[in-house]
Design an enzyme around this catalytic site. Structure first.
Site, PDB file in Angstrom:
ATOM      1  N   SER A  81      -0.059  -3.501   4.256  1.00  0.00           N
ATOM      2  CA  SER A  81       0.475  -2.344   4.967  1.00  0.00           C
ATOM      3  C   SER A  81      -0.398  -1.113   4.726  1.00  0.00           C
ATOM      4  CB  SER A  81       1.934  -2.107   4.546  1.00  0.00           C
ATOM      5  OG  SER A  81       2.577  -1.247   5.459  1.00  0.00           O
ATOM      6  N   ASP A 227       4.277  -6.771   9.421  1.00  0.00           N
ATOM      7  CA  ASP A 227       3.970  -6.140   8.136  1.00  0.00           C
ATOM      8  C   ASP A 227       4.091  -7.141   6.985  1.00  0.00           C
ATOM      9  OD1 ASP A 227       4.250  -4.567   5.672  1.00  0.00           O
ATOM     10  OD2 ASP A 227       4.376  -2.846   7.010  1.00  0.00           O
TER      11      ASP A 227
END
Length: 754
Positions: A81, A227
Site C-alpha cells: 500500500s 490493497d
C-alpha cells in the site's frame, strides 16, 4: 639421488629470510582480517520492509533519512500500500530527500478522487450542468444501471504513478532496479497475497494501493488485485523467503480501537478492517528475530487520511528509527554521517525525449480527435505536467474509463504511447441536483433535477443531453452537441425546451404576500453553431430561437384578464468565457458571457427590438479568504411590456431581504460583492463538512420601461451567511436586509454563482 629436507641444515641467511617471510605473511593476514571486519556489515544482505497505513505511511520517509545519515545501505525493498509507493520511489533511484519531495508536492486529495477539474471539461458541458448542484452520477449501459467495482476508478492516482515512474517503465524485472523491489497486493478472489516482482512498476504500486470498495481492482494477468493490506500488510516473510539475513521492518499500521472509541457504523466498519490488517501484521512481526529491527513510529495523532500532516509523520518516523537503531547491538555501531548519501542513488532520472506518439484505443471516438488534444511536441522531453492537463481534458469528455501512458522504444526511437480504455459500463450518465429557496414566510421555491448525458455517440464525439426538473419550475430540455472537426472546435447544437414557472407580483410596500400569481409556460426550439475558444475555456456562437408561451392566472387579484399567450423569435449571438474552479464556493477564476438578441416580427416576435444580456463573475482568494465581484444586466431598447421577456429579482444575494423572485420587470441590473472564508478546525461549529462564513453587499432593481432605468432608483441590500458543502449540494443560511427595512432569513440549497 634423494634429497631429504630433514637432513638439511639451515644457514643463518636462510633462517633470517624465513622469519621475514613469516612476519610479512602474518601482517598480510592481519590486514585482510581488518578489512574483513570493516566490511562485515555488508556480508549479510539487508532488506527493508515498509508496511501499509495510508497517510501514516509518510513516516517511512523519516526512516529513510535515518538510514541514509548512517550510510546504511539496503539490498532490497518490499512494501504494501503506502509502503509500496515509498519503497518503489526509493528502489527506483530517489534518495530520502527525493522521496520527501514527492510526498510534499503530491496533491493527495486530487490523487484520491476521479472528479475532473471543472475547467478541464468542455465549456458547453459546464453550462449544461451548471444548475445541478450535487454531482451524483449513475452509469447506464443498454438500459441498465451499471454498479462499479469501486467508488473510484483511480484515474488521478494512476496518472501520478505513471509520471513518477516514467524512466523505469521499460524495467520488466524489478530486480533490475537500482535496488531490487517487491510490491504486495491481494487476490480479490482467493484473498491470498500476491507478490509483484515484474511488469509495469506504476501498475504494481497501483494494485498494492487499491483499497477494496474504494478503488477499482487492478487486472493483473488473470487476477483481480486489491490493497495488499488485507493479506500481508507488513511483508516480512517475502524478504525472508528471498534469503535476506537482516531486516529493517517499519510498522505504521493503525492500532485497534477500544470499546469507547466505537460509536457509530463507520467506527464499526473501520474496526472490522483493522482486525483483518492488524492480525496479519502481528503474525508477520512474530517472524522477526534478533538480527532484525522493528520500528514503530508514534503516530497516535495521525489518521490514515491525514495527508496534510507530512511534517509530523516524517519526524515521527525519523525519531522512531533513530531510537531503534541506537538500541540495537548491531546497528548502533553505524555512526551518524551528516550529509552522507548512498553511492548508487540518482536523485532525478531525466525525462525521455518523445520521438513519436501512438494512441491505442478500440473506442468509437476517432484517434485523431484524441491526438489533437495532446500538446506534447516531438523531439522534446516528455512534459508530464502538460500531459496530465491534456488527459484531464480527455476525461472531461466522459468517453473513457481509464487513460494510461508509457514510453516505448520502436525502431530505435522512444515514443509516447497513450492507452485509452473506453468505459465498459457505457458512456451514459445520470446526474442529480436539488434546489430550495425559502424565506420562512411562505415564500419559497424548490426543485429536483436530473440530467442524462450520452457521450461519444460517433467518431467526432457527438453528445446528447437530456434534462428534467420537477418542482415550482418544471423543465424538460434536450440538446445534441455535434462537433464538426477532429479538434472539436466547431460545433452545431439543436435544442428543444419546455419550461414553466410561477410569476408572483407584489405590492412594493408589502413583501409578506403576493398580490397576484400567474403561471408562464414556454415551448422553445433553437439551432446554433459555434466555436470553442482556447482549450474549450470559452465559446462564440450564433443561432436562431423560436418561442411560444402561455400565461395563466393562478390566484390573487387578476391585474389583466386579457393576458393569454404570446409568440417570440430572435436571432442571437454570444461570447463567453469560464475559468471558475467551483460554482458553490469558488476560489479563483472568472466567468462572463455577453449575448445579443435581435427579436424580429419575421420570426413571430410581438415587435422588433433588441435585448442585451451580460453577466460576469470574478473570484480571487488569499489563504482562507475569497473575494467575489459580480454583475448581471439584461436590458432591451424598448418600452414595450411583454410577458415573453419579463424577468425576476429578489432573494438571497439577489437583493437579500426581499422575497424570492418578488420583483418582475422588462429590464434588470444587479451588482454585488461577496466575501467569505472557510472556517478552520478551531471553529466553534461542530461540522464534519466544509463550512464557510461570509457577507454580501448588493445593489440593483428591475424596471418596466427602458426610460425608467436609473441607478438612483436601485435598491441596496446585504446579507451575512453561513454556507456548507453538504451531500445534497451547497447550502446557505442567511440573514438579509434591504434599504426599505425588509428583513428575511433565507435557506438556499443549490448553486448560486452560475
Amino acid at each position: 639421488m634423494t634429497l631429504s629436507l630433514t637432513n638439511c641444515t639451515s644457514s643463518p641467511q636462510l633462517t633470517h629470510v624465513r622469519k621475514w617471510l613469516l612476519w610479512c605473511f602474518g601482517g598480510f593476514m592481519l590486514i585482510c582480517m581488518g578489512f574483513a571486519k570493516a566490511d562485515e556489515p555488508y556480508t549479510e544482505r539487508v532488506g527493508l520492509v515498509l508496511s501499509g497505513g495510508g497517510a501514516r505511511g509518510l513516516a517511512h520517509v523519516g526512516v529513510l533519512h535515518a538510514l541514509e545519515e548512517r550510510n546504511i545501505q539496503v539490498d532490497a525493498v518490499v512494501g504494501t500500500s503506502m509502503g509500496a509507493i515509498v519503497g518503489a520511489l526509493y528502489a527506483a533511484g530517489r534518495d530520502a530527500s527525493g522521496v520527501e519531495q514527492v510526498a510534499r508536492t503530491t496533491d493527495w486529495a486530487y490523487a484520491f478522487t476521479d472528479r475532473t477539474p471543472r475547467t478541464d471539461t468542455p465549456y458547453i458541458f459546464r453550462q449544461l450542468d451548471s444548475g445541478l448542484a450535487a454531482d451524483y452520477r449513475i452509469s447506464i449501459n443498454q438500459g441498465r444501471v451499471v454498479v462499479p467495482r469501486g467508488i473510484l476508478q483511480g484515474l488521478h492516482l494512476s496518472q501520478i504513478l505513471d509520471s513518477l515512474f516514467v524512466p523505469y517503465q521499460e524495467t520488466g524485472n524489478f530486480d533490475d532496479l537500482p535496488i531490487p523491489y517487491r510490491a504486495v497486493a491481494a487476490d480479490l478472489v482467493t484473498g491470498e497475497a500476491v507478490v509483484l516482482d515484474h511488469g509495469r512498476l506504476s501498475t504494481a504500486v497501483r494494485a498494492s494501493m487499491s483499497i477494496p470498495g474504494l478503488m477499482e481492482p487492478v487486472e493483473w494477468q488473470d487476477k483481480l488485485l486489491v490493497d495488499g493490506g488485507i493479506a500481508n500488510n507488513m511483508p516480512v516473510s517475502v524478504l525472508q523467503e528471498m534469503g535476506f539475513e537482516r531486516l529493517i521492518v517499519v510498522d505504521v499500521g493503525s492500532p485497534l480501537r477500544k470499546a469507547e472509541g466505537i460509536e457509530n457504523l463507520v467506527d464499526v466498519m473501520d474496526q472490522l478492517s483493522g482486525l483483518m490488517v492488524r492480525g496479519n501484521t502481528e503474525k508477520q512481526a512474530s517472524l522477526t528475530g534478533e538480527k532484525d529491527i522493528l520500528i514503530t513510529p508514534n503516530l497516535d495523532d495521525i489518521a490514515n487520511t491525514s495527508f496534510d500532516a507530512v511534517d509530523d509523520a516524517i519526524e515521527a518516523g525519523y525519531q522512531a528509527a533513530t531510537r531503534a537503531l541506537e538500541e540495537h547491538p548491531y546497528w548502533r555501531s553505524f555512526a551518524v554521517q551528516r550529509g552522507g548519501e548512498q553511492e548508487h542513488k540518482d536523485q532525478a532520472a531525466p525525462m525521455p525525449v518523445v520521438e513519436f506518439i501512438e494512441i491505442q484505443t478500440s473506442g468509437t471516438v476517432n484517434k485523431r480527435v484524441l491526438r489533437h488534444r495532446l500538446r506534447q511536441q516531438l523531439g522534446e522531453p516528455l512534459d508530464t505536467t502538460q500531459l496530465h492537463e491534456d488527459i484531464s481534458a480527455m476525461y472531461g469528455l466522459d468517453h473513457f474509463k481509464m487513460i494510461r501512458y508509457h514510453m516505448e522504444e520502436k525502431n530505435n526511437k522512444q515514443g509516447l504511447v497513450l492507452e485509452v480504455e473506453q468505459r465498459h459500463g457505457g458512456t451514459s450518465f445520470f446526474r442529480l441536483g436539488m434546489s430550495v429557496s425559502d424565506d420562512f414566510r411562505g415564500n419559497g421555491e424548490y426543485g429536483l433535477g436530473a440530467s442524462m448525458r450520452m457521450a461519444g455517440l460517433n467518431k467526432l464525439g457527438g453528445t446528447a443531453f437530456i434534462r428534467g426538473d420537477i418542482g415550482t419550475r418544471p423543465r424538460l430540455e434536450g440538446r445534441f452537441v455535434q462537433p464538426l472537426d477532429e479538434q472539436m472546435n466547431y460545433f452545431v447544437e439543436p435544442k428543444l425546451l419546455y419550461s414553466a414557472e410561477l410569476i408572483d407580483l407584489y405590492d412594493l410596500d408589502v413583501q409578506s404576500k403576493a398580490l397576484a400569481r400567474y403561471r408562464r409556460t414556454e415551448r422553445q426550439a433553437g439551432l446554433s453553431v459555434g466555436r470553442q475558444l482556447y482549450r474549450q475555456l470559452g465559446e462564440v456562437r450564433a443561432g436562431v430561437v423560436r418561442t411560444r408561451g402561455d400565461i395563466g392566472f393562478v390566484s390573487g387579484q387578476n391585474l389583466d384578464d386579457t393576458i393569454r399567450g404570446y409568440d417570440d423569435g430572435y436571432y442571437a449571438a454570444s461570447v463567453g468565457w469560464d475559468t471558475l474552479d467551483d460554482l458553490a464556493f469558488p476560489k479563483r477564476g472568472t466567468r462572463w458571457q455577453f449575448e445579443w438578441q435581435w427579436h424580429r416580427k419575421s420570426l413571430y416576435a410581438q415587435q422588433n427590438f433588441q435585448r442585451y444580456h451580460v453577466d460576469a463573475t470574478f473570484a480571487r482568494s488569499w489563504n482562507r479568504y475569497t473575494f467575489m465581484l459580480e454583475g448581471i444586466a439584461s436590458i432591451s431598447d424598448t418600452n414595450h411590456r411583454d410577458f415573453a421577456t419579463v424577468m425576476p429579482i429578489g432573494g438571497f444575494l439577489s437583493l437579500s431581504g426581499t422575497a424570492p423572485n418578488s420583483h418582475w420587470g422588462q429590464h434588470r441590473a444587479l451588482v454585488r460583492t461577496v466575501m467569505f472564508a472557510r472556517l478552520g478546525e478551531q471553529s466553534l461549529l461542530p461540522a464534519a463538512v466544509p463550512v464557510y462564513a461570509g457577507f454580501s453587499l448588493e445593489k440593483g432593481n428591475v424596471w418596466d420601461k427602458h426610460s425608467d432605468i436609473k441607478w438612483s432608483e436601485s435598491i441596496t441590500a446585504g446579507s451575512v451567511f453561513l454556507g456548507a458543502k453538504t451531500l445534497l449540494g451547497p447550502a446557505y443560511l442567511s440573514l438579509g436586509i434591504n434599504e426599505g427595512g425588509d428583513m428575511a432569513v433565507n435557506l438556499f440549497l443549490g448553486q448560486l454563482f452560475r
